[in-house]
Scaffold this active site. Structure first.
Site, PDB file in Angstrom:
ATOM      1  N   ARG A   1      -4.623   0.663  -7.866  1.00 44.58           N
ATOM      2  CA  ARG A   1      -3.331   0.227  -7.328  1.00 44.58           C
ATOM      3  C   ARG A   1      -3.389  -1.292  -7.239  1.00 44.58           C
ATOM      4  NH1 ARG A   1      -4.595   5.015  -3.102  1.00 44.58           N
ATOM      5  NH2 ARG A   1      -4.618   6.629  -4.720  1.00 44.58           N
ATOM      6  N   SER A  26      -3.069  13.863   6.363  1.00 49.39           N
ATOM      7  CA  SER A  26      -4.095  13.442   5.423  1.00 49.39           C
ATOM      8  C   SER A  26      -5.454  13.360   6.102  1.00 49.39           C
ATOM      9  CB  SER A  26      -3.729  12.074   4.836  1.00 49.39           C
ATOM     10  OG  SER A  26      -4.798  11.538   4.078  1.00 49.39           O
ATOM     11  N   TYR A  82       0.845  -1.203   0.000  1.00 44.39           N
ATOM     12  CA  TYR A  82       0.000   0.000   0.000  1.00 44.39           C
ATOM     13  C   TYR A  82       0.877   1.249   0.000  1.00 44.39           C
ATOM     14  CZ  TYR A  82      -2.768   3.809   1.952  1.00 44.39           C
ATOM     15  OH  TYR A  82      -3.345   5.033   2.177  1.00 44.39           O
ATOM     16  N   LYS A 124      -2.914  21.079  -4.393  1.00 43.51           N
ATOM     17  CA  LYS A 124      -1.992  19.957  -4.582  1.00 43.51           C
ATOM     18  C   LYS A 124      -2.503  19.052  -5.709  1.00 43.51           C
ATOM     19  CE  LYS A 124       0.145  16.057  -2.127  1.00 43.51           C
ATOM     20  NZ  LYS A 124      -0.460  14.933  -2.863  1.00 43.51           N
ATOM     21  N   GLN A 132      -4.540  18.307   5.031  1.00 40.27           N
ATOM     22  CA  GLN A 132      -4.898  17.983   3.649  1.00 40.27           C
ATOM     23  C   GLN A 132      -6.355  17.557   3.592  1.00 40.27           C
ATOM     24  OE1 GLN A 132      -5.454  14.532   2.647  1.00 40.27           O
ATOM     25  NE2 GLN A 132      -6.035  15.143   0.577  1.00 40.27           N
ATOM     26  N   HIS A 145       0.427  12.648  -7.273  1.00 36.48           N
ATOM     27  CA  HIS A 145      -0.022  11.759  -6.204  1.00 36.48           C
ATOM     28  C   HIS A 145       0.927  10.572  -6.036  1.00 36.48           C
ATOM     29  CE1 HIS A 145      -3.923  11.628  -3.863  1.00 36.48           C
ATOM     30  NE2 HIS A 145      -3.309  10.551  -3.401  1.00 36.48           N
ATOM     31  N   THR A 166      -6.372  18.648  -2.262  1.00 36.07           N
ATOM     32  CA  THR A 166      -5.936  17.724  -3.307  1.00 36.07           C
ATOM     33  C   THR A 166      -6.963  17.713  -4.427  1.00 36.07           C
ATOM     34  OG1 THR A 166      -4.732  16.352  -1.726  1.00 36.07           O
ATOM     35  CG2 THR A 166      -5.345  15.335  -3.813  1.00 36.07           C
ATOM     36  N   PRO A 208       1.235  14.508   2.946  1.00 41.66           N
ATOM     37  CA  PRO A 208       0.191  13.664   3.519  1.00 41.66           C
ATOM     38  C   PRO A 208       0.317  12.232   3.022  1.00 41.66           C
ATOM     39  CG  PRO A 208      -0.712  15.071   1.788  1.00 41.66           C
ATOM     40  CD  PRO A 208       0.702  15.510   2.006  1.00 41.66           C
ATOM     41  N   TYR A 219      -9.809  16.126   1.672  1.00 46.72           N
ATOM     42  CA  TYR A 219     -10.691  15.513   0.686  1.00 46.72           C
ATOM     43  C   TYR A 219     -12.116  15.880   1.075  1.00 46.72           C
ATOM     44  CZ  TYR A 219      -6.936  12.311  -0.845  1.00 46.72           C
ATOM     45  OH  TYR A 219      -5.779  11.765  -1.327  1.00 46.72           O
ATOM     46  N   ARG A 228       6.839   8.950   0.580  1.00 43.27           N
ATOM     47  CA  ARG A 228       7.394   7.614   0.821  1.00 43.27           C
ATOM     48  C   ARG A 228       8.719   7.673   1.575  1.00 43.27           C
ATOM     49  NH1 ARG A 228       5.148   7.046  -4.360  1.00 43.27           N
ATOM     50  NH2 ARG A 228       3.576   5.381  -4.525  1.00 43.27           N
ATOM     51  N   ILE A 267      11.287  12.066  -4.508  1.00 42.10           N
ATOM     52  CA  ILE A 267      12.424  12.524  -3.710  1.00 42.10           C
ATOM     53  C   ILE A 267      12.941  11.370  -2.855  1.00 42.10           C
ATOM     54  CG2 ILE A 267      13.201  14.103  -1.908  1.00 42.10           C
ATOM     55  CD1 ILE A 267      12.527  15.572  -4.453  1.00 42.10           C
ATOM     56  N   ARG A 268      14.195  10.996  -3.094  1.00 37.84           N
ATOM     57  CA  ARG A 268      14.820   9.939  -2.298  1.00 37.84           C
ATOM     58  C   ARG A 268      16.178  10.372  -1.737  1.00 37.84           C
ATOM     59  NH1 ARG A 268      10.389   8.755  -3.200  1.00 37.84           N
ATOM     60  NH2 ARG A 268       9.501   6.779  -3.948  1.00 37.84           N
TER      61      ARG A 268
END
Length: 398
Positions: A174, A116, A31, A263, A137, A287, A165, A84, A139, A342, A321-322
Site C-alpha cells: 500500500r 479484526s 491507511y 473470506k 475475523q 480485501h 481471511t 473487519p 489471522y 470503508r 459498496i458506497r
C-alpha cells in the site's frame, strides 16, 4: 434509529469521506482510504457497479418494503454487515472509540459487527459494546498457539462466528503508507519521525484525542507468551509467517463450534474448496483492493461463485459498496448480504459512533428507496431479472 449530530448536508458516503479526510492525519486517512500498488482494483470495486443497470417495474404500488434478511441464522434489520477494518482505534481514538464505537453502532442498527484480529481494543470489550451479533475475523499472526488463545477468548466472550481471511499470505504494498511515514511514526527513532509529524499538528483535535488515549496501544488480541500483546509495527512481518491453508480449516473446526466463514474467495474453484472444507458462508472479497492489485472486482466474479456453489452455502459480497443501490445490485446477482468496510469507517473517522451510525443510516435508506423505485416490496424477491449485465459477463460464462 436516533438522529446523528452531523450536518444535514451529509447525505452520502462520499460526504463522510470528505469529513474524515479533514479530521484525520494524512497517514491515518490514507491507511483507510488507500489500496495496493496502482489501486486499480480499489477503483474497479466501486466502478463495476456502474456496469450493472436496473430494470424496474413501473406502475407498481410499494407502500412499504421489507429489507430484513437472515444470515447464518442471525436476523438482520437490513442486508449490510460491518466488515473487519484493522486498527479502527486510530480512526477515532479513545477507550470507547474505534472498534467499540463501530460495534455499538452496528448493534443499534440491528446488524453484525466483525472485529479484526488487528484491533486496538480487547475483543471482550468490543463484544460487550454491541447488543447485536458479533463475528471475529482471524489471522494466524504469531502461529497456531496464539490463534488458539484468541479463539478461546472469542468463544468465551460470546462471538457468534469465525471469519477466516485467506487472501493475506503477505501484506500488499500500500504505497501511501511508506510515503506518509507509517513505519517511522509507529516505531522509528525520534529523528526518523521528524519529517512526518507535521501531519499530526495539522489535525489538533485528532492529535489531542490520540495523546489522551495513550498513543498507539499494542494489539490486545495477539498475545505473545512471555512478551504480552504484539506491537502494531510488528504485524507486517508476522503476517508473512501466518499463511492460512485449506488444511487449517479442519483444525479450526475442532476449536470453534459455531459457523466458520471463508473470506477472500475470488474464483469458482476456491468457492468449491471452501464448501468442501465446511465453510458455512463465503465472502467474495479482494480485501478492498488492498492485497493483490488488478484482480477482478468482486461484483464481477459474484455470479460465477454463486453458480459454482449452487446454494450449498451462503454468499456474501465485500468491496466497493458506497450506496444502498450497490447493495441491491449485489443481492440481485445472488449475494445474501454485503459487508461494508470503508463506508462505515469513513463515518467513524469523521465523527466516531455517530458517524458510523450515519453511514449505516445512509445505506439503509438507500436500500429502501431503491426497492421502491424498482417496484419491489422485499429484498427476498430480488433476482437477476431486476438488472442487466454486460454481454461480456455472459460470454465468459458468469
Amino acid at each position: 434509529m436516533a438522529t446523528n449530530p452531523l450536518p444535514p448536508s451529509v447525505i452520502n458516503i462520499d460526504d463522510l469521506r470528505k469529513m474524515a479526510k479533514r479530521r484525520l492525519p494524512r497517514v491515518v486517512f490514507d491507511y483507510l482510504d488507500g489500496g495496493a500498488d496502482s489501486e486499480i482494483t480499489l477503483r474497479e470495486n466501486c466502478r463495476v457497479f456502474d456496469d450493472v443497470l436496473f430494470r424496474p417495474r413501473w406502475a407498481v404500488a410499494v407502500p412499504e418494503t421489507d429489507i430484513r434478511t437472515r444470515v447464518l441464522s442471525f436476523d438482520l434489520s437490513f442486508p449490510a454487515i460491518l466488515a473487519p477494518v484493522g486498527y479502527s482505534r486510530m480512526m477515532y481514538p479513545g477507550s470507547d472509540g474505534g472498534e467499540c464505537a463501530a460495534a455499538a453502532a452496528a448493534g443499534d442498527a440491528g446488524t453484525i459487527y466483525t472485529l479484526s484480529t488487528i484491533s486496538g481494543h480487547p475483543l471482550e470489550n468490543v463484544r460487550a459494546a454491541t447488543k447485536g451479533p458479533a463475528w471475529y475475523q482471524l489471522y494466524l499472526v504469531g502461529g497456531r498457539a496464539i490463534a488458539e488463545h484468541a479463539i478461546d477468548r472469542a468463544k468465551k466472550a460470546g462471538f457468534n462466528a469465525l471469519v477466516v481471511t485467506i487472501d493475506t499470505p503477505v501484506a500488499g504494498l500500500r504505497e501511501r503508507d511508506p510515503r506518509n511515514g507509517m513505519k517511522e511514526l509507529l516505531g522509528g527513532s525520534l529523528l526518523s519521525k521528524l519529517p512526518y509529524v507535521s501531519q499530526f499538528f495539522a489535525r489538533p483535535s485528532w492529535f489531542a484525542s490520540f495523546l489522551l488515549d495513550g498513543g498507539t496501544p499494542p494489539l490486545a488480541n495477539i498475545v505473545i507468551p512471555g512478551k504480552g500483546p504484539m506491537p502494531l509495527i510488528d504485524v507486517g512481518a508476522a503476517l508473512s509467517r501466518a499463511v492460512v491453508t485449506w488444511e487449517d480449516f479442519r483444525w479450526l473446526r475442532e476449536l470453534w463450534p459455531g459457523p466458520i466463514i471463508a473470506k477472500g474467495v475470488l474464483s469458482a474453484d476456491d468457492a468449491r474448496r471452501a464448501v468442501d472444507h465446511g465453510a458455512a458462508a463465503i465472502v467474495v472479497s479482494n480485501h478492498g483492493g488492498r492485497q493483490l492489485d488488478t484482480v477482478s472486482p468482486t461484483l464481477r466474479v459474484l455470479p460465477e461463485i454463486v453458480s459454482a456453489v449452487g446454494g450449498q452455502t451462503e454468499i456474501l459480497l465485500d468491496g466497493g459498496i458506497r450506496r444502498g443501490s450497490d447493495i441491491v445490485k449485489a443481492l440481485c446477482l445472488g449475494a445474501r448480504a454485503v459487508l461494508v468496510g470503508r463506508a462505515y469507517a469513513y463515518g467513524l473517522g469523521a465523527a466516531g459512533k455517530p458517524g458510523a451510525a450515519r453511514a449505516l443510516q445512509i445505506l439503509r435508506e438507500g436500500v429502501d428507496r431503491t426497492l421502491r423505485l424498482l417496484g419491489c416490496s422485499s429484498i427476498k424477491a430480488l433476482d437477476p431479472s431486476y438488472v442487466s449485465v454486460p454481454d461480456s459477463w455472459r460470454k465468459s460464462g458468469h
